[in-house]
Structures are given as C-alpha cells and as structure tokens.
Scaffold this motif. Structure first.
Motif, PDB file in Angstrom:
ATOM      1  N   CYS A 176       0.708  -1.222   0.243  1.00 45.04           N
ATOM      2  CA  CYS A 176      -0.125  -0.327  -0.003  1.00 45.04           C
ATOM      3  C   CYS A 176       1.286   1.136  -0.419  1.00 45.04           C
ATOM      4  O   CYS A 176       1.863   1.325   0.772  1.00 45.04           O
ATOM      5  CB  CYS A 176      -0.857  -0.321   1.206  1.00 45.04           C
ATOM      6  SG  CYS A 176      -1.994  -1.226   1.206  1.00 45.04           S
ATOM      7  N   PRO A 177       0.620   1.715  -0.208  1.00 39.23           N
ATOM      8  CA  PRO A 177       1.068   3.408  -0.505  1.00 39.23           C
ATOM      9  C   PRO A 177       1.244   4.257   1.058  1.00 39.23           C
ATOM     10  O   PRO A 177       0.542   4.291   1.739  1.00 39.23           O
ATOM     11  CB  PRO A 177       0.583   4.191  -1.570  1.00 39.23           C
ATOM     12  CG  PRO A 177      -0.598   3.549  -1.746  1.00 39.23           C
ATOM     13  CD  PRO A 177      -0.674   2.502  -1.556  1.00 39.23           C
ATOM     14  N   ASP A 178       2.832   4.360   1.419  1.00 35.94           N
ATOM     15  CA  ASP A 178       3.511   4.938   2.478  1.00 35.94           C
ATOM     16  C   ASP A 178       3.691   6.238   2.065  1.00 35.94           C
ATOM     17  O   ASP A 178       3.669   6.549   1.126  1.00 35.94           O
ATOM     18  CB  ASP A 178       4.198   3.808   2.958  1.00 35.94           C
ATOM     19  CG  ASP A 178       5.616   3.359   2.322  1.00 35.94           C
ATOM     20  OD1 ASP A 178       6.116   4.171   1.143  1.00 35.94           O
ATOM     21  OD2 ASP A 178       5.482   1.818   2.312  1.00 35.94           O
ATOM     22  N   GLU A 179       5.535   6.441   2.523  1.00 40.10           N
ATOM     23  CA  GLU A 179       5.344   7.713   3.089  1.00 40.10           C
ATOM     24  C   GLU A 179       6.638   7.837   1.848  1.00 40.10           C
ATOM     25  O   GLU A 179       6.590   9.624   0.992  1.00 40.10           O
ATOM     26  CB  GLU A 179       6.614   8.200   3.914  1.00 40.10           C
ATOM     27  CG  GLU A 179       7.776   7.178   3.923  1.00 40.10           C
ATOM     28  CD  GLU A 179       7.399   6.378   5.004  1.00 40.10           C
ATOM     29  OE1 GLU A 179       8.544   5.225   4.865  1.00 40.10           O
ATOM     30  OE2 GLU A 179       6.375   5.511   5.008  1.00 40.10           O
ATOM     31  N   ARG A 180       6.609   7.002   0.872  1.00 39.11           N
ATOM     32  CA  ARG A 180       8.019   6.778  -0.720  1.00 39.11           C
ATOM     33  C   ARG A 180       6.468   7.586  -1.809  1.00 39.11           C
ATOM     34  O   ARG A 180       6.773   7.962  -2.491  1.00 39.11           O
ATOM     35  CB  ARG A 180       8.283   5.872  -0.949  1.00 39.11           C
ATOM     36  CG  ARG A 180       9.242   5.329   0.040  1.00 39.11           C
ATOM     37  CD  ARG A 180       9.415   4.082   0.293  1.00 39.11           C
ATOM     38  NE  ARG A 180       8.311   2.731  -0.094  1.00 39.11           N
ATOM     39  CZ  ARG A 180       8.079   2.171  -0.807  1.00 39.11           C
ATOM     40  NH1 ARG A 180       8.776   1.778  -1.654  1.00 39.11           N
ATOM     41  NH2 ARG A 180       7.247   0.853  -0.899  1.00 39.11           N
ATOM     42  N   TYR A 181       5.321   7.476  -1.083  1.00 30.46           N
ATOM     43  CA  TYR A 181       4.603   7.755  -2.604  1.00 30.46           C
ATOM     44  C   TYR A 181       4.055   9.269  -2.301  1.00 30.46           C
ATOM     45  O   TYR A 181       3.911  10.079  -1.452  1.00 30.46           O
ATOM     46  CB  TYR A 181       3.526   6.886  -2.704  1.00 30.46           C
ATOM     47  CG  TYR A 181       3.123   5.240  -3.060  1.00 30.46           C
ATOM     48  CD1 TYR A 181       3.218   5.150  -4.031  1.00 30.46           C
ATOM     49  CD2 TYR A 181       4.330   4.533  -1.786  1.00 30.46           C
ATOM     50  CE1 TYR A 181       3.157   4.067  -4.614  1.00 30.46           C
ATOM     51  CE2 TYR A 181       4.650   3.289  -2.183  1.00 30.46           C
ATOM     52  CZ  TYR A 181       4.084   2.635  -3.884  1.00 30.46           C
ATOM     53  OH  TYR A 181       4.348   1.881  -3.778  1.00 30.46           O
ATOM     54  N   VAL A 182       3.789   9.766  -3.455  1.00 31.85           N
ATOM     55  CA  VAL A 182       3.058  11.307  -3.655  1.00 31.85           C
ATOM     56  C   VAL A 182       2.361  10.979  -5.065  1.00 31.85           C
ATOM     57  O   VAL A 182       2.271  10.533  -5.985  1.00 31.85           O
ATOM     58  CB  VAL A 182       4.425  12.439  -4.523  1.00 31.85           C
ATOM     59  CG1 VAL A 182       3.211  13.629  -4.479  1.00 31.85           C
ATOM     60  CG2 VAL A 182       5.163  12.590  -3.764  1.00 31.85           C
ATOM     61  N   ARG A 183       0.430  11.709  -4.131  1.00 33.02           N
ATOM     62  CA  ARG A 183      -0.134  11.716  -4.836  1.00 33.02           C
ATOM     63  C   ARG A 183      -0.900  12.409  -5.536  1.00 33.02           C
ATOM     64  O   ARG A 183      -0.738  14.494  -5.349  1.00 33.02           O
ATOM     65  CB  ARG A 183      -1.622  11.040  -4.215  1.00 33.02           C
ATOM     66  CG  ARG A 183      -2.732  11.012  -4.996  1.00 33.02           C
ATOM     67  CD  ARG A 183      -4.182  10.760  -3.782  1.00 33.02           C
ATOM     68  NE  ARG A 183      -4.842  10.358  -3.914  1.00 33.02           N
ATOM     69  CZ  ARG A 183      -6.389  11.264  -5.212  1.00 33.02           C
ATOM     70  NH1 ARG A 183      -5.854  12.168  -4.982  1.00 33.02           N
ATOM     71  NH2 ARG A 183      -7.273  10.500  -5.290  1.00 33.02           N
ATOM     72  N   LEU A 184      -1.357  12.987  -7.253  1.00 34.87           N
ATOM     73  CA  LEU A 184      -1.361  13.507  -7.597  1.00 34.87           C
ATOM     74  C   LEU A 184      -3.023  13.628  -7.975  1.00 34.87           C
ATOM     75  O   LEU A 184      -3.141  14.964  -7.762  1.00 34.87           O
ATOM     76  CB  LEU A 184      -0.259  13.602  -8.810  1.00 34.87           C
ATOM     77  CG  LEU A 184       0.708  14.292  -9.313  1.00 34.87           C
ATOM     78  CD1 LEU A 184       1.702  14.081 -11.248  1.00 34.87           C
ATOM     79  CD2 LEU A 184       0.974  15.883  -8.379  1.00 34.87           C
ATOM     80  N   GLY A 185      -3.058  12.603  -9.058  1.00 36.52           N
ATOM     81  CA  GLY A 185      -4.834  12.983  -9.220  1.00 36.52           C
ATOM     82  C   GLY A 185      -5.136  11.315  -9.327  1.00 36.52           C
ATOM     83  O   GLY A 185      -5.168  10.697  -9.095  1.00 36.52           O
TER      84      GLY A 185
END
Length: 268
Positions: free
Chosen positions: A225-234
C-alpha cells in the motif's frame, strides 16, 4: 519524509504546432498524508488560464501556447512532506459518489480471464478482499517494462502475463469492480521501489473504496500500500482519465515525447 521532485515533459513536433491547449493535473493532492511546499508549474511560452478543483478533489490548471512552436516543455518542481497513513486516503475532500467508480472503461473492461481472477480471490471483509485482489494481480502479471503500450487494456496485460504499473492498476481496478468494490486509477510519484532501488519515472497505482475506511491505495506492481515514499497527484476511472497532462494541438505531423522525473529525499 521530505521529497524534492522535478518533472519535465518535452514535446517536439515534426511540423510547428500552431496552437496548443493543455489541461494539467500536476499539483499534489491535499490530504493528511502529504503537504506541498514551493510547488511550481511552467510551460515554455505558455499562458496560464483558469484553474479549479474538480469533484474528485484534484487541482486542474489550463494552459495555452500560441504558435507556431516546434517544442514545448512542461516543468514541475517543488517539495512534498509525506507520512505513512497505511494507504488510507485521509483528509482528501471530494464530492463524487464512490459508486461512480464501478463504471468500466475500455481499458478496464473485463473478459472471462479477469472475471475468473476476481472470483478466485476471497476475503473475510472488504479490506481483506482488496488485499487479496491486489495480491492476485501481482501474481498474475509480472513486471516487465517495454512489453505493453499506453493503449494496452487490463485484459490484454493479463493475457500476456506481463506489464508495468499502469497494467497492474488497470487489472486491479477491473477485478475490484467485478467484486462490487469501487476502484480508480491514481497517478503520482514514487521515491523508491519496495526493494529500495531508485524510481526515476512517474508512477501509478489503484485506490479501492472499502466500507468503514474510504479510499485505500494498493500498488500491485510493488506488492504494497502507498506509504511515505509515494506522492499522489490525481485520480480517474483509468489511466487516460487520470492523465497528468491532457491536451490538443492544431497542426500536422508526428509528435515526439521525452519525460524526465527525479524524486529525491531531502534531509529533515
């Protein structure tokens, strides 16, 4: 984690384009899991137009470029502070009913093989089922760059047994919807893969709506699952709907695309 992100997308035209209009979904989402600092977007020779937050909570900017131009570059730069929320999208304001994301698209339309994959997954509740669906996709589609294309559908990727993050996301979205779980495509950035190796491209994953939790991210390509390594755009119904850059141009001839992404961890 504090991440510095630079992202350049260059377009070169065989014959000069007379005019271009672009819709950019390139500003990080507002949520408890990330906070943006000093974010800038620039289009060479471009004029910034209207901007708004859509029903899914994504920030959209309109840009126009008056030609003739042989090349344009879309540049993004900024800092994002992230924290691990176990994949749960908290504090993200949107007004679209999650049931909207049960609708299939050409990219996610299921065939018999996807339906069988969906039926085989079991779960004690919605969250457990979502995890098992993601695991099923990871086991069925091996990560293999260059095998598929932008137009490859979930059914085609499953038949190949290989693909990239876009294919994993489309397949997971498809089988989640079969099981009655709303699911959508998410575009963004990833600092490093699960084994710690650097990731030098834009990334994509799926979000599944789980009763009692809301939207939860699942990256089947990396088995997490996405954690602190991920940046969400849209987000959107599929990759085309969630594309960070969409546009039209007046003119003829082929277009060449070049993309460079760098996601670097900064000292706290």
């Amino acid at each position: 984690m504090k991440l510095r992100i630079t992202h350049e997308t260059g377009y070169k035209y065989e014959t000069p384009a007379r005019n271009l209009v672009q819709s950019l979904r390139l500003t990080p989402s507002v949520s408890e899991g990330q906070r943006t600092h000093e974010w800038s977007i620039d289009v060479t020779g471009g004029m910034r137009g209207p901007a708004f937050r859509d029903g899914a909570g994504d920030w959209i900017e309109g840009w126009t470029v008056r030609g003739p131009v042989e090349e344009i570059i879309v540049r993004i730069a900024g800092f994002v502070e992230t924290r691990d929320t176990a994949g749960v999208l908290r504090g993200h304001r949107e007004i679209i009913n999650p049931l909207t994301y049960l609708r299939e698209t050409e990219a996610t339309e299921p065939d018999d093989a996807l339906k069988a994959l969906a039926r085989d997954a079991q779960g004690s509740d919605g969250l457990d089922l979502a995890h098992n669906l993601s695991r099923s996709v990871r086991e069925a589609i091996a990560y293999a760059p260059g095998v598929t294309e932008m137009q490859t559908t979930a059914a085609e990727a499953l038949a190949l047994g290989e693909g990239v993050c876009q294919d994993h996301a489309h397949a997971l979205i498809s089988i989640s919807r079969i099981r009655g779980l709303p699911a959508r495509y998410v575009s963004g950035y990833l600092h490093s893969t699960a084994d710690g190796s650097s990731h030098d491209a834009a990334h994509a994953w799926a979000e599944i709506h789980v009763s009692g939790l809301g939207w939860v991210g699942f990256d089947a390509a990396n088995g997490c699952c996405p954690d602190e390594r991920y940046v969400r755009l849209g987000s959107g119904l599929d990759a085309r709907d969630a594309a960070p850059i969409r546009g039209i141009r007046s003119g003829f001839g082929d277009e060449r695309l070049n993309v460079a992404v760098n996601v670097e961890e900064m000292e706290q």
